[in-house]
Design a protein around this motif. Structure first.
Motif, PDB file in Angstrom:
ATOM      1  N   TRP A 280     -12.202  -3.481  60.199  1.00 53.81           N
ATOM      2  CA  TRP A 280     -10.929  -4.190  60.243  1.00 53.81           C
ATOM      3  C   TRP A 280     -11.121  -5.704  60.211  1.00 53.81           C
ATOM      4  O   TRP A 280     -12.201  -6.216  60.528  1.00 53.81           O
ATOM      5  CB  TRP A 280     -10.154  -3.817  61.514  1.00 53.81           C
TER       6      TRP A 280
ATOM      7  N   LEU B   4      -6.493  -5.592  62.768  1.00 50.64           N
ATOM      8  CA  LEU B   4      -6.459  -5.070  64.131  1.00 50.64           C
ATOM      9  C   LEU B   4      -6.399  -6.257  65.086  1.00 50.64           C
ATOM     10  O   LEU B   4      -7.271  -7.129  65.050  1.00 50.64           O
ATOM     11  CB  LEU B   4      -7.701  -4.224  64.422  1.00 50.64           C
TER      12      LEU B   4
ATOM     13  N   PHE C 128      -8.015   4.347  65.861  1.00 52.39           N
ATOM     14  CA  PHE C 128      -7.403   3.580  64.776  1.00 52.39           C
ATOM     15  C   PHE C 128      -7.798   4.125  63.402  1.00 52.39           C
ATOM     16  O   PHE C 128      -7.013   4.055  62.456  1.00 52.39           O
ATOM     17  CB  PHE C 128      -7.758   2.100  64.909  1.00 52.39           C
TER      18      PHE C 128
END
Length: 427
Positions: free
Chosen positions: A43, A19, A252
């Motif tokens: 992430w 990310l 996300f």
């Protein structure tokens, strides 16, 4: 560090999905500090600094496309192929650019306090004029009132001082280059080509990129949803870190694998304050029909006119060109077409001289002929083209020798008035 890459920092597990977080103009990657503990659990988070921001070398970038290219080069060097992206302000512009030009690289997108077109080109170039004359201190001192709500600024003196220092320590040349990049950025007609799930986040009190800008993004991007963060201004990740973090994690985590359908919205758990998923936007005209402020030339005018109107707007400003075009009629229209093609499309576009030099020549010629109205116009243009008030003074002193003291005397009066108007910071 190469001029083609960006300074960056990595948090999280090496084998986690990537990310990328993009910061706002005048800030550093530290604006995302309070998101990192939670995001790094899911992430591999990569943050980057813009050129001349934080500890990043001052290798100015001329456009949003160039900034996107440098970010891609940085990710390539790290072996990153696919990534999610969240960006605030100019960071959002970079994300939109990536989604448009490298759709195979971006898995999902979050645009925080972002826009398809940030204000007006004239306003961004005017900011550059103020910085060249006064430095970044006036911009730094006024940043908190644009970034935070009054209540937050009054209660968080340490954060306000941190924000001021971030701007104050930014390289002025790189900041001006970023202003020029934002002046030229306009993707309203291209939003339909953004093909990844997109979350648009905006603070309810944001006056820099207001909710109307956010709704334009949602109306134009096929697979987009809008989240409104109550009681928050422009730098939402700093002012409401928990709310923004929750929005990013939910978006996300869902978009990375499940790809919600167009307009998909997720229910959110409790937060303080709880982010509100906004209702569907009011139907708007498609992006291509949104007024751009650019007159559409006749099809028969060709490339010379197109090049001329572009340079004319960049040098003289949209407001002046719009007024000239609006005032054109059957009697004056041909003349407006003539100067656009001949002066701006054939002369100002020639590669032999840069725009600063052409401004010096133009000022001298206007002083010699006593064209004071045009002198005022081109004094503004000279400031936009990068001349400082000191350099303009030297040009006028030189004209006193070769064009005459009375001519230079009148020119100094005109230029002094314009320079005061153009370089006085707004309060």
């Amino acid at each position: 560090m190469s001029e083609k890459t960006l300074q960056h920092r990595i948090d999280g597990l090496d084998d986690a999905p990537v990310l990328v977080l993009g910061a706002a103009l005048g800030t550093t990657w530290h604006m995302w500090d309070r998101q990192i503990p939670e995001l790094a659990r899911h992430w591999r988070v990569i943050r980057f600094d813009l050129p001349g921001h934080g500890g990043s070398p001052a290798h100015a970038a001329a456009s949003i496309a160039e900034l996107a290219d440098r970010l891609v080069a940085t990710l390539d060097a790290l072996g990153v192929e696919r990534f999610g992206y969240a960006g605030c302000n100019i960071g959002g512009a970079i994300g939109t650019q990536l989604a448009l030009t490298r759709p195979h690289r971006v898995t999902s997108l979050a645009l925080v306090s972002s826009s398809a077109r940030y204000g007006t080109a004239d306003a961004w170039r005017q900011r550059g004029v103020v910085i060249r004359t006064n430095g970044l201190d006036p911009i730094a001192r006024s940043s908190p009132e644009h970034w935070f709500t009054p209540g937050f600024a009054g209660a968080q003196a340490a954060i306000v001082e941190w924000a001021v220092q971030m701007v104050r320590t930014t390289d002025p040349g790189c900041y001006i280059a970023a202003c020029e990049a934002l002046a030229a950025f306009d993707v309203r007609s291209s939003l339909g080509r953004v093909g990844v799930p997109t979350l648009v986040v905006v603070g309810s009190e944001d006056q820099v990129t207001p909710t109307t800008d956010a709704r334009t993004l949602v109306a134009g991007i096929p697979d987009a949803s809008l989240a409104l963060v109550p009681g928050t201004s422009h730098l939402a990740p700093v002012e409401q870190p928990a709310a923004v973090t929750e929005l990013l994690i939910r978006h996300f985590s869902t978009a990375w694998h499940d790809k919600p359908g167009p307009g998909g919205q997720a229910a959110l758990g409790a937060a303080a304050p709880k982010p509100q998923i906004a209702p569907p936007p009011v139907p708007q005209a498609p992006p291509a029909a949104i007024e751009s402020g650019l007159a559409l030339p006749d099809q028969n005018r060709g490339g010379t006119y197109e090049a001329g109107i572009k340079v004319r707007r960049e040098v003289l400003g949209d407001a002046h060109v719009d007024r000239a075009q609006a005032a054109a009629d059957d009697f004056t229209g041909d003349f407006q077409d003539f100067i656009t093609r001949y002066a701006w499309g054939e002369t100002w576009t020639r590669p032999g001289l840069d725009r600063r030099t052409r401004s010096v020549i133009t000022l001298t010629a206007l002083v010699a002929r006593g064209h004071h109205e045009e002198l005022a116009l081109h004094t503004r243009a000279a400031l936009r083209n990068g001349l400082t008030p000191t350099e303009i003074k030297e040009v006028l002193l030189h004209t006193a020798v070769y064009c005459g003291v009375p001519a230079a005397n009148s020119a100094f009066a005109v230029a002094q008035r314009v320079i005061r108007e153009e370089t006085t910071p707004e309060h």
